[in-house]
Scaffold this motif. Structure first.
Motif, short mmCIF file in Angstrom:
data_model
loop_
_atom_site.label_atom_id
_atom_site.label_comp_id
_atom_site.label_asym_id
_atom_site.label_seq_id
_atom_site.Cartn_x
_atom_site.Cartn_y
_atom_site.Cartn_z
N GLU A 45 8.30 -2.72 -10.22
CA GLU A 45 7.94 -2.01 -9.00
C GLU A 45 7.50 -0.57 -9.27
OE1 GLU A 45 12.15 -0.99 -9.81
OE2 GLU A 45 11.03 -2.85 -9.87
N SER A 46 7.72 -0.09 -10.48
CA SER A 46 7.34 1.30 -10.79
C SER A 46 5.85 1.53 -10.65
CB SER A 46 7.82 1.69 -12.19
OG SER A 46 7.15 0.93 -13.17
N TYR A 47 5.04 0.46 -10.83
CA TYR A 47 3.59 0.61 -10.64
C TYR A 47 3.26 1.01 -9.21
CZ TYR A 47 2.29 -1.10 -15.23
OH TYR A 47 2.12 -1.22 -16.58
N SER A 48 3.97 0.45 -8.24
CA SER A 48 3.68 0.79 -6.85
C SER A 48 4.27 2.15 -6.46
CB SER A 48 4.21 -0.29 -5.90
OG SER A 48 5.60 -0.41 -6.00
N ILE A 49 5.29 2.60 -7.20
CA ILE A 49 5.92 3.89 -6.90
C ILE A 49 5.22 5.03 -7.63
CG2 ILE A 49 8.06 5.23 -7.10
CD1 ILE A 49 9.55 2.49 -6.93
N GLY A 51 2.54 4.47 -10.12
CA GLY A 51 1.19 4.17 -10.58
C GLY A 51 1.13 3.84 -12.05
N HIS A 52 2.29 3.67 -12.69
CA HIS A 52 2.37 3.35 -14.12
C HIS A 52 3.77 2.82 -14.42
CE1 HIS A 52 4.71 7.05 -14.49
NE2 HIS A 52 3.69 7.70 -13.91
N GLU A 53 3.99 2.43 -15.68
CA GLU A 53 5.32 1.97 -16.07
C GLU A 53 6.34 3.09 -15.86
OE1 GLU A 53 4.93 -1.35 -19.44
OE2 GLU A 53 4.38 0.66 -20.12
#
Length: 65
Positions: A45-49, A51-53
């Motif tokens: 979910e870090s991608y949606s928070i 924008g990356h790992e």
């Protein structure tokens, strides 16, 4: 070497291996490559928070400002 600091010991208590060069944008501390890989795997979910790992390799300490 200090735990969780750039190029120090991994912040994960079960590990604490050097060098800690992966910055975690949630904890704002550093982790070794193996722990960073594990943390990234269980936090897609870090991608949606962010924008990356969640954990990103750094060449120098991350400037939080």
């Amino acid at each position: 070497m200090n735990k969780g600091e750039f190029n120090g010991l991994c912040n994960r208590t079960a590990c604490q291996e050097p060098p800690a060069i992966f910055y975690n944008f949630s904890t704002q501390l550093y982790y070794c490559g193996n722990c960073a890989k594990m943390i990234n795997k269980v936090n897609p979910e870090s991608y949606s928070i962010f924008g990356h790992e969640l954990c990103i390799r750094m060449d120098k300490p991350y400037n939080k400002l």
